[in-house]
Every structure is written in C-alpha cells, then in structure tokens.
Design an enzyme around this catalytic site. Structure first.
Site, mmCIF file in Angstrom:
data_model
loop_
_atom_site.group_PDB
_atom_site.id
_atom_site.type_symbol
_atom_site.label_atom_id
_atom_site.label_comp_id
_atom_site.label_asym_id
_atom_site.label_seq_id
_atom_site.Cartn_x
_atom_site.Cartn_y
_atom_site.Cartn_z
ATOM 1 N N ASP A 186 0.572 -1.571 0.491
ATOM 2 C CA ASP A 186 -0.035 -0.026 0.144
ATOM 3 C C ASP A 186 0.590 1.520 -0.155
ATOM 4 O O ASP A 186 0.512 2.967 0.163
ATOM 5 C CB ASP A 186 -0.886 -0.375 1.461
ATOM 6 N N LYS A 245 2.194 1.961 -5.132
ATOM 7 C CA LYS A 245 2.690 1.615 -6.746
ATOM 8 C C LYS A 245 1.796 1.367 -7.341
ATOM 9 O O LYS A 245 1.716 1.840 -8.953
ATOM 10 C CB LYS A 245 2.751 -0.049 -5.954
ATOM 11 N N GLY A 299 -4.489 -4.085 -3.883
ATOM 12 C CA GLY A 299 -5.634 -3.381 -3.790
ATOM 13 C C GLY A 299 -4.972 -1.870 -4.562
ATOM 14 O O GLY A 299 -4.169 -1.751 -3.300
ATOM 15 N N HIS A 300 -5.029 -1.617 -5.527
ATOM 16 C CA HIS A 300 -4.425 -0.102 -5.808
ATOM 17 C C HIS A 300 -5.602 0.780 -5.939
ATOM 18 O O HIS A 300 -6.571 0.513 -7.277
ATOM 19 C CB HIS A 300 -3.601 -0.222 -7.189
ATOM 20 N N GLN A 314 1.589 -6.556 -3.659
ATOM 21 C CA GLN A 314 2.556 -6.705 -1.902
ATOM 22 C C GLN A 314 3.669 -5.763 -2.172
ATOM 23 O O GLN A 314 3.765 -4.482 -2.803
ATOM 24 C CB GLN A 314 2.360 -8.578 -1.652
HETATM 25 P P1 GDP Z 1 -0.534 0.336 -4.018
HETATM 26 O O1 GDP Z 1 -1.255 -0.738 -3.514
HETATM 27 O O2 GDP Z 1 0.774 0.222 -3.269
HETATM 28 O O3 GDP Z 1 -1.693 0.672 -4.610
HETATM 29 O O4 GDP Z 1 -1.409 1.177 -2.532
HETATM 30 P P2 GDP Z 1 -2.855 1.758 -1.963
HETATM 31 O O5 GDP Z 1 -3.772 1.985 -3.066
HETATM 32 O O6 GDP Z 1 -3.073 0.287 -1.688
HETATM 33 O O7 GDP Z 1 -2.968 2.752 -1.239
HETATM 34 C C1 GDP Z 1 -2.216 3.847 -1.002
HETATM 35 C C2 GDP Z 1 -3.197 4.961 -0.886
HETATM 36 O O8 GDP Z 1 -2.365 6.365 -1.293
HETATM 37 C C3 GDP Z 1 -4.265 5.075 -1.768
HETATM 38 O O9 GDP Z 1 -5.607 5.664 -1.937
HETATM 39 C C4 GDP Z 1 -3.879 6.195 -3.084
HETATM 40 O O10 GDP Z 1 -4.163 6.756 -4.314
HETATM 41 C C5 GDP Z 1 -3.194 7.285 -2.282
HETATM 42 N N1 GDP Z 1 -1.894 8.219 -2.636
HETATM 43 C C6 GDP Z 1 -0.438 7.483 -3.550
HETATM 44 N N2 GDP Z 1 0.729 8.340 -3.111
HETATM 45 C C7 GDP Z 1 0.192 9.996 -2.399
HETATM 46 C C8 GDP Z 1 0.498 10.656 -2.108
HETATM 47 O O11 GDP Z 1 1.700 10.701 -2.569
HETATM 48 N N3 GDP Z 1 -0.219 11.806 -1.235
HETATM 49 C C9 GDP Z 1 -1.379 11.559 -1.759
HETATM 50 N N4 GDP Z 1 -2.319 12.146 -0.071
HETATM 51 N N5 GDP Z 1 -1.980 10.061 -1.366
HETATM 52 C C10 GDP Z 1 -1.332 9.308 -2.377
HETATM 53 P P1 IMO Z 2 -1.145 -4.249 -1.999
HETATM 54 O O1 IMO Z 2 -0.378 -4.560 -3.583
HETATM 55 C C1 IMO Z 2 -1.295 -4.776 2.409
HETATM 56 C C2 IMO Z 2 -0.932 -8.950 3.507
HETATM 57 C C3 IMO Z 2 -2.117 -9.319 3.855
HETATM 58 C C4 IMO Z 2 -1.443 -9.927 5.595
HETATM 59 C C5 IMO Z 2 -0.771 -10.888 4.720
HETATM 60 C C6 IMO Z 2 -1.481 -12.028 4.289
HETATM 61 O O2 IMO Z 2 -2.337 -3.340 -2.166
HETATM 62 O O3 IMO Z 2 -0.009 -3.120 -1.761
HETATM 63 P P2 IMO Z 2 -2.834 -12.793 2.206
HETATM 64 O O4 IMO Z 2 -4.072 -12.970 1.795
HETATM 65 O O5 IMO Z 2 -1.366 -12.404 0.886
HETATM 66 O O6 IMO Z 2 -2.663 -14.569 2.283
HETATM 67 O O7 IMO Z 2 -2.097 -12.161 3.796
HETATM 68 O O8 IMO Z 2 -0.641 -9.982 3.399
HETATM 69 N N1 IMO Z 2 -1.181 -8.252 2.566
HETATM 70 C C7 IMO Z 2 -1.288 -6.962 1.839
HETATM 71 N N2 IMO Z 2 -0.901 -6.585 2.673
HETATM 72 N N3 IMO Z 2 -1.053 -4.553 0.839
HETATM 73 C C8 IMO Z 2 -1.426 -5.571 0.195
HETATM 74 O O9 IMO Z 2 -1.198 -5.464 -1.275
HETATM 75 C C9 IMO Z 2 -0.956 -7.313 0.647
HETATM 76 N N4 IMO Z 2 -1.775 -8.184 -0.141
HETATM 77 C C10 IMO Z 2 -1.737 -9.382 0.975
HETATM 78 O O10 IMO Z 2 -3.088 -8.463 4.948
HETATM 79 O O11 IMO Z 2 -0.815 -9.841 6.408
HETATM 80 MG MG MG Z 3 -2.626 -1.767 -1.973
#
Ligand code: GDP
Ligand code: IMO
Ligand code: MG
Length: 431
Positions: A13, A16, A40-41, A227
């Site tokens: 999270d 990416k 989840g992105h 991840q």
């Molecule tokens: P990922 O799994 O690595 O793709 O990240 P997620 O999407 O799960 O979580 C990142 C969150 O941060 C998302 O809600 C993005 O919209 C938000 N985000 C990404 N870059 C920035 C930033 O520079 N500032 C802020 N405030 N939010 C950001």
């Molecule tokens: P993104 O791509 C954050 C965590 C789960 C749990 C562990 C194992 O959005 O960064 P799983 O269901 O993969 O067997 O769970 O890994 N986990 C993540 N945490 N971001 C993710 O993906 C994750 N994908 C799995 O919360 O601790």
């Molecule tokens: Mg994510």
C-alpha cells in the site's frame, strides 16, 4: 529494452498503483507478475476537472492508460470471478480492457482454496496471519505441491477433471477430517471453472514470448509487483507474509523474462509506514499519533477495508529494500500526509536486547523485539499539495526528503504530494 521493475519497499500500500499509472502513458505494457486479488491499488484520475477514483485488484495498473497493454503474468494467481467482475466494472465506466492478455501458465484460485484460507485462519486463532481471505496462500501452496490448476487446463475438460480430482483427493480429507466441513464435488468445481473458459480463451497467450518480442522491438515494459518487500515469502517478515515473491527477483520468475532485460528497479516507499494484518512492526504507533496518520493518510485497506496499522518511517527497512531489490530509484509517496506535524521522527536503527542494529537483525525473533532508535526532524505547516519541484517544498520538508535519501542509499526520483496523477514532484526521469 528496457524492462522496469516497480516494487513496494515496505508492507504494501505504498502507492504502487499511482506510480505505475504515472508511467502509463510512456510505457507499452504493464505486467502483473505476482499475487492476486489480495492486492488493492487506488488510482485517482482527474478528467475535465472531475476527480475519478478506481480500485484495481487483479488487473495491472496500466489498464487505465489507452495504448498501454495490460498483461497478467504466469506468477499471478487468478480468481476468475473477480477478474471478470473487474473487467465488467471498468467497461461500465468506459475503460477499454480489450488489450488484456493472460498467461496460459498462471494458476487459478478454485473456490475450495478461498474456503481453506478462511478456515485455516480460524483454526490458527491467535497465531493467524491476518490474510485477505482470498485463497492466495492455499493456491500458491498447490502450485508448489504440483496440484494446482492452471489457466491452460480450462480448455480441455478431461485434463481439468483429472487435475481437480487429483487436488480434491487430499483437500477433501483436510476439509472433512480436520475442519469438519463438507467434501467438495469434482463436478461442481469443474463446472465452476469451465464457466469462464470461453470468455477467457481469447485473452490467453504465451506472455513470456510476447514480452520477449516486445522487448526485442525496443518497447518499454513495466513489471508491477503486488504486495511488497517485507511481505515477500522469502525476504519478508515470515510467516507474516504473503505466499509469493514480491521482490525484484520475482519479476523474472513471474513473467518469464530474464534478469539481463531489467534496466531499472523502482521502489515505492511511503513517507511513514503502514501494515495490514498481523506481524512485527517496530515503529507502530498505538496512540493518537497513529490515529492521526491513519486519518490524514486515509489508511484503510483498498481490498478488505481494514484500518491499516500506522507508524513512523523505518530507514533500516527501506535500506533493506534497496539491497534486496537493487533499487535504482525511489518514489516517495504521501509526504503531504506529514504536513502539520511539529516534529517527524524517523527510525534510524534498532535496539535489540541492548545491542544497536543498523540493519535488520538476522532472526524474526530478534526483529519482533526490536525497539526503534529515533532521530527527529522539524516539521512543516505549509500545504505542499501544489508543489511540483523540490524548490516548491518548504525547507523542512525538503530536508526531510534529503535526509531519508541518504539513509535509504538510493535516489528519491519522484515525490508524491497528493493522490492525484498530477500531484507529484519529478526530480529525475524514471524511464
Ligand atoms: P498500492 O497497493 O501500493 O497501489 O497502494 P494503495 O492504493 O493500496 O494505497 C495507497 C493510497 O495512497 C491510495 O489511496 C492512493 O490514492 C494514495 N496515494 C498515493 N500517493 C499518494 C500521495 O503522494 N499522497 C496522498 N495523500 N495519497 C497518495
Ligand atoms: P498491495 O498490492 C498490504 C497482507 C495481508 C496479510 C498477508 C497475507 O495492495 O500492496 P494473503 O491474503 O496475501 O495471504 O495475506 O499479506 N497483504 C497485503 N497488505 N497490501 C497488499 O497488497 C497486501 N496483500 C496481502 O494483509 O497480512
Ligand atoms: Mg494496496
């Protein structure tokens, strides 16, 4: 050439999705090489002054960019129901997904593995991993045990039936005798998976060959991790990890391109740290400071909606990511979330049983006991969301970034100052 690997440096999270989307218009393909719909992105796009939010789980983040081919590589595990739900959802919002290709060697997640994921977690009680419950672990376990079901198996009912029957021989024993559940019928699983075969068939190809042809023709390809480094099954905080290789090495095995094709490794890192699920987290804040980061950063899971655990930036972790992945560039995200803090602490080393560790300790038992040693930086109050160059940042914010860059031993090439596509500072070109 070139192939650019994009990975997460912490526990996921990091942003990416936004980073990949930023590159989207300049790359020819984005490949997802590991994980499944545990990822989840969230991507925020502004068109004609209107902010639109997209949540992607299984599809590569390049899907939102016209002309960028989205590829699901062999290292991914696919929940077919989720795949088509996501495709339909995007189509309904006007996003073209017709270029999507899927590796014939990718594994599929049968419903019995979702069941097993959930009942195993319940069985583990206090020792649970805190998985996303999507069947990821059991499906990768099947792959290694050589009883997995692959995309190519869906196109020959006899092969599919033989594979499902082979897998269920053992699974049913476990479901019935250990977990006290009903046995799963072979026919039901064959029907469940076959239902997607016809719609899937035109998307399926030898993605390794396709990528080789693209790279040989001089196209630019991004290999996007789900991840992150500390969730990697080999290099993460085992057993509190996911079940795939989310580090740069996994980009080769999960896509079928050789290491010699990779020209750059981009790591996405948050200006603080978050984690979802169980497991050690030295800089975790269990007080109002943690609540403040969660609120300001909207730190609630894109996939499960769970509140993310929040803490200060951990430099040894990011430096570890530099080493394990061979990071050439960092994208530092969410700097804006720290705005308004009087001081910003950064973990520079750990104290484990009275001994200072500048790098991650060798064992997980030691890591679980690691107490952060902090250095504190002065904060800033100015709104930085409009900053587009380093010079636009207030001095204390700039000094914070430059201090992190020194600690993590690789250049910070992009700085995120908001969730939107345009809300970033490009210090150095990533391509
Ligand atoms: P990922 O799994 O690595 O793709 O990240 P997620 O999407 O799960 O979580 C990142 C969150 O941060 C998302 O809600 C993005 O919209 C938000 N985000 C990404 N870059 C920035 C930033 O520079 N500032 C802020 N405030 N939010 C950001
Ligand atoms: P993104 O791509 C954050 C965590 C789960 C749990 C562990 C194992 O959005 O960064 P799983 O269901 O993969 O067997 O769970 O890994 N986990 C993540 N945490 N971001 C993710 O993906 C994750 N994908 C799995 O919360 O601790
Ligand atoms: Mg994510």
């Amino acid at each position: 050439m070139p192939a650019i690997v994009l990975i997460g440096a912490q526990w996921g999270d990091e942003g990416k999705g936004k980073a990949t989307d930023l590159l989207g218009s300049r790359v020819d393909a984005v490949v997802k090489f590991n994980g499944g719909n545990n990822a989840g992105h969230t991507i925020v796009i502004t068109t004609g002054g209107k902010r639109e939010k997209f949540a992607l789980h299984l599809l590569p983040s390049g899907i939102l960019t016209p002309g960028c081919a989205p590829i699901i590589g062999n290292g991914v595990v696919i929940d077919l129901g989720v795949l088509f739900e996501e495709i339909d959802g995007l189509n309904a919002r006007g996003v073209d997904t017709s270029e999507l290709v899927v590796s014939a060697n990718a594994h599929v997640i049968p419903s019995y593995n979702r069941t097993l994921d959930k009942v195993t977690e319940r069985f583990l009680g206090n020792s649970k991993i805190g998985t996303t419950g999507r069947g990821i672990g059991p499906t990768y376990a099947d792959k290694m045990a050589r009883v997995g079901i692959r995309v190519q198996d869906l196109f020959d009912t006899d092969v599919l039936r033989a594979k499902v029957s082979g897998a269920l021989n053992l699974k049913n024993q476990i479901l019935v005798k250990i977990y006290n559940r009903k046995a799963v019928e072979v026919d039901a699983v064959v029907a469940e998976l076959s239902a997607y075969a016809e719609r899937l068939r035109p998307m399926v190809t030898d993605t390794s060959l396709l990528l080789d042809e693209m790279l040989s023709a001089g196209k630019t390809v991004v290999l996007e991790a789900g991840q992150a480094t500390l969730l990697d099954v080999d290099h993460g905080t085992y057993p509190f990890v996911t079940s795939s290789n989310a580090t740069a090495g996994g980009a080769c095995t999960g896509s079928g391109i050789p290491p010699t094709r990779i020209s750059r490794v981009v790591a996405v890192v948050k200006a603080y740290t978050t984690r979802v699920g169980q497991g050690p987290f030295p800089t975790e804040l269990l007080d109002e400071a943690g609540d403040r980061l969660r609120e300001a950063g909207a730190e609630f899971g894109t996939t499960t909606g769970r509140p993310r655990r929040c803490g200060w930036f951990d430099a040894p972790i990011a430096r570890y990511a530099t080493r394990i992945n061979g990071v050439t560039d960092f994208v530092l995200t969410k700097l804006d979330v720290l705005t308004g803090l009087a001081e910003v602490p950064v973990c520079v080393a750990y104290d484990v049983d009275g001994v200072r560790h500048d790098e991650l300790p060798m064992t997980q038992a030691e890591f679980a006991r690691a107490v952060p040693i902090y250095e504190t930086f002065p904060g800033w109050t100015e709104d930085i969301s409009g900053a587009r160059t380093l010079d636009d940042l207030p001095r204390n914010a700039r000094d914070y970034v430059l201090a992190l860059e020194k600690m993590i031993k690789a250049p910070i090439s992009v700085i995120g100052v908001g969730p939107g596509r345009d809300e970033s500072i490009a210090v150095r070109d990533l391509i």
